[in-house]
Enzyme design. Structure first.
Site, PDB file in Angstrom:
ATOM      1  N   GLY A  52      -0.439 -16.220  -4.175  1.00 34.67           N
ATOM      2  CA  GLY A  52       0.944 -15.892  -4.984  1.00 34.67           C
ATOM      3  C   GLY A  52       1.330 -15.310  -4.271  1.00 34.67           C
ATOM      4  O   GLY A  52       2.342 -15.157  -3.100  1.00 34.67           O
ATOM      5  N   GLU A  53       2.206 -13.915  -4.045  1.00 34.91           N
ATOM      6  CA  GLU A  53       3.250 -13.139  -2.694  1.00 34.91           C
ATOM      7  C   GLU A  53       2.347 -11.737  -2.752  1.00 34.91           C
ATOM      8  O   GLU A  53       2.438 -10.389  -4.172  1.00 34.91           O
ATOM      9  CB  GLU A  53       4.179 -13.150  -4.250  1.00 34.91           C
ATOM     10  N   SER A  54       1.788 -11.534  -2.059  1.00 32.31           N
ATOM     11  CA  SER A  54       1.589 -10.034  -1.541  1.00 32.31           C
ATOM     12  C   SER A  54       2.253  -8.354  -2.044  1.00 32.31           C
ATOM     13  O   SER A  54       1.868  -8.646  -2.281  1.00 32.31           O
ATOM     14  CB  SER A  54       0.799 -10.178  -0.007  1.00 32.31           C
TER      15      SER A  54
ATOM     16  N   HIS B  31      -5.079 -23.493   0.230  1.00 33.40           N
ATOM     17  CA  HIS B  31      -5.339 -23.163  -1.116  1.00 33.40           C
ATOM     18  C   HIS B  31      -6.381 -23.881  -1.619  1.00 33.40           C
ATOM     19  O   HIS B  31      -5.739 -25.683  -1.177  1.00 33.40           O
ATOM     20  CB  HIS B  31      -4.461 -23.399  -1.863  1.00 33.40           C
TER      21      HIS B  31
ATOM     22  N   GLU C 274      -8.378 -23.734  -3.608  1.00 35.29           N
ATOM     23  CA  GLU C 274      -8.492 -24.455  -5.259  1.00 35.29           C
ATOM     24  C   GLU C 274      -7.500 -25.369  -5.677  1.00 35.29           C
ATOM     25  O   GLU C 274      -7.328 -26.059  -7.119  1.00 35.29           O
ATOM     26  CB  GLU C 274      -8.005 -23.054  -6.112  1.00 35.29           C
TER      27      GLU C 274
ATOM     28  N   CYS D 271      -4.635 -17.149   1.287  1.00 36.94           N
ATOM     29  CA  CYS D 271      -3.148 -17.186   1.251  1.00 36.94           C
ATOM     30  C   CYS D 271      -3.001 -15.382   1.205  1.00 36.94           C
ATOM     31  O   CYS D 271      -3.082 -14.695   2.420  1.00 36.94           O
ATOM     32  CB  CYS D 271      -1.878 -18.233   0.524  1.00 36.94           C
TER      33      CYS D 271
ATOM     34  N   ARG E 273       2.882 -12.948   8.163  1.00 37.13           N
ATOM     35  CA  ARG E 273       3.146 -13.592   6.816  1.00 37.13           C
ATOM     36  C   ARG E 273       4.256 -15.261   7.114  1.00 37.13           C
ATOM     37  O   ARG E 273       5.401 -15.148   7.696  1.00 37.13           O
ATOM     38  CB  ARG E 273       3.550 -12.766   5.994  1.00 37.13           C
TER      39      ARG E 273
ATOM     40  N   ILE F  47       1.248 -23.320   1.333  1.00 40.48           N
ATOM     41  CA  ILE F  47       2.332 -22.681   0.837  1.00 40.48           C
ATOM     42  C   ILE F  47       2.876 -22.146   1.329  1.00 40.48           C
ATOM     43  O   ILE F  47       2.222 -20.490   1.225  1.00 40.48           O
ATOM     44  CB  ILE F  47       2.180 -23.555  -0.932  1.00 40.48           C
ATOM     45  N   ARG F  48       4.164 -21.616   1.979  1.00 44.69           N
ATOM     46  CA  ARG F  48       4.229 -20.567   2.527  1.00 44.69           C
ATOM     47  C   ARG F  48       3.826 -19.323   3.359  1.00 44.69           C
ATOM     48  O   ARG F  48       3.105 -18.510   2.797  1.00 44.69           O
ATOM     49  CB  ARG F  48       5.596 -19.771   1.636  1.00 44.69           C
TER      50      ARG F  48
HETATM   51  N1  GLN Z   1       4.387 -16.209   1.174  1.00 48.11           N
HETATM   52  C1  GLN Z   1       3.192 -15.109   0.564  1.00 48.11           C
HETATM   53  C2  GLN Z   1       3.268 -13.938   1.245  1.00 48.11           C
HETATM   54  O1  GLN Z   1       4.122 -13.570   2.003  1.00 48.11           O
HETATM   55  C3  GLN Z   1       2.016 -16.008   0.503  1.00 48.11           C
HETATM   56  C4  GLN Z   1       2.455 -17.155  -0.502  1.00 48.11           C
HETATM   57  C5  GLN Z   1       1.147 -17.921  -0.533  1.00 48.11           C
HETATM   58  O2  GLN Z   1       0.092 -17.255  -1.141  1.00 48.11           O
HETATM   59  N2  GLN Z   1       0.323 -19.225  -1.094  1.00 48.11           N
HETATM   60  O3  GLN Z   1       2.625 -13.572   0.361  1.00 48.11           O
END
Ligand code: GLN
Length: 186
Positions: A47-49, A169, A171, A79, A106, A133-134
């Site tokens: 997700g987004e840390s 990921h 999952e 992630c 990151r 994913i990113r």
């Molecule tokens: N780019 C997100 C972050 O910096 C991590 C991306 C992800 O969890 N798929 O938190």
């Protein structure tokens, strides 16, 4: 056997679906009181840390979770979850739970390669599919950290004691190998 899934933000449902397919009951962690429930493992989803870290503090969950992990609660972190566990983030001042002695970068793959799918060997599992994913990758590991997988010389999976940290990921791939490995650690 119950596994807790941090359910504040990000791809937590996908982890729950995978665990349920493997016959494991999940407990969603959404508020401080949920941390008193009975569980023997923890999933920190992608997700987004920055958002997840902020919410953990605002909801008063941060310190308890950190203590549980430091006391040996097994963790599968993917992630953003890996970023939350890392002791250092090389391109960010922030530091979150800091229970895993690694340095991560990151959004390490830049814009062009922000998201991609690949397959690579992971220690003990053979070749597995990986969805990035990113994603972050691991730039340096401290003593006692095992490197489980690399992609193009970058470290993308590590284990330290009962903490499993992945850049990708598992999952989202439909392949349960990583989750099965995690369940064996419980
Ligand atoms: N780019 C997100 C972050 O910096 C991590 C991306 C992800 O969890 N798929 O938190």
């Amino acid at each position: 056997m119950k596994v807790a899934v941090l359910a504040l933000q990000g791809a937590f449902i996908e982890h729950e679906n995978m665990l349920q397919k493997l016959g494991v009951d999940c407990v969603e962690l959404r508020q401080r009181a949920d941390l008193d429930k009975d569980y023997c493992g923890l999933v920190l989803p992608g997700g987004e840390s920055t958002v997840q870290g902020k919410l953990l503090h605002e909801l008063g969950m941060f310190d308890v979770l950190q203590t549980q992990i430091n006391s040996g609660l097994p963790v599968l972190a993917t992630c953003a979850g890996l970023i939350l566990l890392a002791e250092r983030i090389s391109n960010d001042q922030a530091v979150y739970l800091a229970t895993l002695p690694v340095t991560v970068r990151r959004n390490a793959y830049g814009r062009q390669l922000g998201s991609f799918h690949t397959e690579a060997p992971c220690q003990g599992l053979g070749t597995i599919p990986m969805e990035f994913i990113r994603a972050p990758y691991v730039e340096a590991v401290g003593p006692g950290v095992d490197v489980l997988a690399t992609v193009d010389t970058r470290i993308v999976a590590v284990r330290y004691k009962k903490q499993l940290g992945l850049s990708f990921h598992p999952e989202l791939t439909g392949n349960p190998a990583v989750h099965k490995m995690f369940l064996q650690m419980l």
